[in-house]
Design an enzyme around this catalytic site. Structure first.
Site, PDB file in Angstrom:
ATOM      1  N   ARG A  44      40.592  39.317  21.171  1.00  0.00           N
ATOM      2  CA  ARG A  44      40.305  37.895  20.960  1.00  0.00           C
ATOM      3  C   ARG A  44      39.003  37.737  20.185  1.00  0.00           C
ATOM      4  O   ARG A  44      38.166  38.649  20.157  1.00  0.00           O
ATOM      5  CB  ARG A  44      40.189  37.137  22.289  1.00  0.00           C
ATOM      6  N   ASP A  53      31.376  31.561  30.415  1.00  0.00           N
ATOM      7  CA  ASP A  53      32.546  31.725  31.304  1.00  0.00           C
ATOM      8  C   ASP A  53      32.156  32.040  32.744  1.00  0.00           C
ATOM      9  O   ASP A  53      32.685  31.448  33.688  1.00  0.00           O
ATOM     10  CB  ASP A  53      33.579  32.728  30.739  1.00  0.00           C
ATOM     11  N   GLY A 141      34.504  48.333  21.073  1.00  0.00           N
ATOM     12  CA  GLY A 141      33.085  48.031  21.269  1.00  0.00           C
ATOM     13  C   GLY A 141      32.499  47.089  20.239  1.00  0.00           C
ATOM     14  O   GLY A 141      31.336  47.213  19.874  1.00  0.00           O
ATOM     15  N   ASP A 191      38.008  36.935  28.266  1.00  0.00           N
ATOM     16  CA  ASP A 191      38.700  37.923  27.434  1.00  0.00           C
ATOM     17  C   ASP A 191      40.121  38.178  27.925  1.00  0.00           C
ATOM     18  O   ASP A 191      41.076  38.168  27.146  1.00  0.00           O
ATOM     19  CB  ASP A 191      37.917  39.245  27.432  1.00  0.00           C
ATOM     20  N   TYR A 241      23.878  42.581  30.220  1.00  0.00           N
ATOM     21  CA  TYR A 241      24.880  41.573  30.567  1.00  0.00           C
ATOM     22  C   TYR A 241      24.706  41.143  32.031  1.00  0.00           C
ATOM     23  O   TYR A 241      24.642  39.954  32.337  1.00  0.00           O
ATOM     24  CB  TYR A 241      26.290  42.126  30.316  1.00  0.00           C
TER      25      TYR A 241
END
Ligand code: GLA
Length: 404
Positions: A44, A53, A141, A191, A241
């Protein structure tokens, strides 16, 4: 009319039927039989709505015309045990794992596959012994969700094997869980949701709190989605992250709300001192990005391309300055796109995906995409010494069984 040429090249989408044919042939070579089941799931690209999200917010992605294909058959040999063999066409490597010991802490490319098997077993669907072949055209990646494509393709395959279709949102959740537990990446739902629920010709405005999506058609043939891979993968400590996620949760806690989705920009402005400078910037990104995302979906539907472009550039600036997940190379690509500008056929551009390398996404006017990609690519090579890889896509069909 788009400027697509008759012969397909790297700039255009690979053909899924050709990919499937190659997978069938390779499967027969490897395992000496035809695959009984074949599934495909796309990567995506996110047009806008980044790092929202996991804050219960809005994202606006589309599935891309680059698929991961997984094929399977029951092993021909009768053997004791419950081993699954899986071959990666990309890596030219075969691995094995046991269904009774899926080893959640073993981290390698089979983690995504093992995690999905675990999800089916947890739901009482025993897949049984299988030989698998995995092939992918989703760049790895690069912020285009190659891992989600592998998870969702595997889950779609196992739906066929088990004869038990899942609700697509449930399939996205199962795949997300595989990523959390087996790959150790605490991602949001975007995702896997895009890969499972993508539809040809449509973007998905996903409300990540209710896990529901509104389909938004991209009907305007005069607009193309151009993706440019910076070919940079920054070696990070791997905690960036998770750190951002934690900072967002901490901000929400200090603001007395469940998620940052529940905060409006005006209210946030009054809470600056409570959060302190760092958490304020993180929260500021998320709160303003949610607003930009909803507005961008409206502007896109109204054909207000100028506004869509402004919002994309603003999103990039916010990710760069407030959320600090961009990098010099992504900034150069966006800057070059902005320099080509509306006159040169660029509507807007921004980094896409988790950040720290990977791709930018741009909306451009049809017929000019190659010229635009070439101009940006030249500038990028001159400034960074790196060759970028551009390609175009239309919103693609989500995961499906090709053979069952
Ligand atoms: C990664 C994660 C997604 C999302 C994006 C940032 O792609 O897997 O869940 O958080 O980063 O928007």
């Amino acid at each position: 009319m788009t400027a697509r040429t008759a012969t397909r090249d790297e700039f255009q989408s690979p053909s899924l039927p050709e990919q499937v044919a190659a997978v069938r042939a390779r499967f027969a070579e490897l395992y000496g039989s035809e695959p009984q089941w074949i599934a495909a799931a796309p990567g995506r690209v996110n047009l806008i709505g980044e790092h929202t999200d996991y804050n219960g917010g809005f994202v606006f992605p589309l599935a891309i015309e680059r698929y991961t294909v997984v094929a399977a058959a029951r092993p021909r040999t009768v053997a004791a045990g419950d081993a699954v063999r899986v071959h990666s066409a990309l890596m030219g490597e075969t691995a094995e794992f046991s269904l009774s010991d899926l080893q959640p802490l073993r981290r390698d490319w089979t983690s995504y596959v093992r995690g999905v098997f675990a999800g089916f077993i947890d739901r009482g669907a025993a897949p049984g012994r299988l030989d698998l072949l995995v092939d992918s055209k989703v760049p790895l990646g690069s912020g285009l969700s190659s891992s989600a494509a592998l998870e969702v393709a595997t889950a779609t395959l196992l739906e066929g094997v088990a004869g038990r279709p899942l609700d697509p949102v449930e399939k996205a959740r199962l795949s997300q869980q595989a990523e959390h537990v087996y790959a150790g990446m605490p991602c949001g739902i975007m995702d896997q949701f895009s890969s499972a629920l993508g539809e040809q010709g449509k973007l998905l405005l996903i409300d990540c709190r209710s896990e529901t999506a509104q389909l938004v058609p991209l009907e305007d043939d005069s607009v193309e989605v151009l993706i440019i891979n910076s070919n940079i993968k920054h070696e990070l400590t791997g905690t960036e992250y998770a750190d951002r996620r934690r900072q967002c949760f901490e901000s929400a806690r200090l603001l007395g709300v469940e998620t940052l989705r529940d905060v409006a920009a005006e209210r946030l402005a009054t809470k600056r001192s409570k959060l302190g400078p760092l958490l304020y910037r993180r929260a500021h990104h998320v709160v303003t990005e949610n607003e930009r995302t909803v507005e961008a979906a409206q502007a896109l539907q109204a054909g207000d391309w100028r506004r869509v472009g402004e919002l994309m550039y603003a999103s990039h600036a916010s990710l760069r300055d407030d959320f600090e997940v961009s990098c010099a190379e992504l900034d150069v690509l966006v800057e070059l796109a902005q320099q080509v500008g509306a006159e040169g056929g660029v509507i807007g551009a921004r980094m896409t995906g988790g950040g720290f390398g990977g791709c930018i996404v741009a909306l451009v006017h049809s017929g000019r995409e190659r010229e635009i990609a070439a101009r940006i690519g030249e500038g990028y090579a001159a400034r960074t010494g790196v060759a970028a890889t551009p390609f175009v896509t239309r919103p693609a069909r989500g995961a499906h069984l090709v053979k069952s």
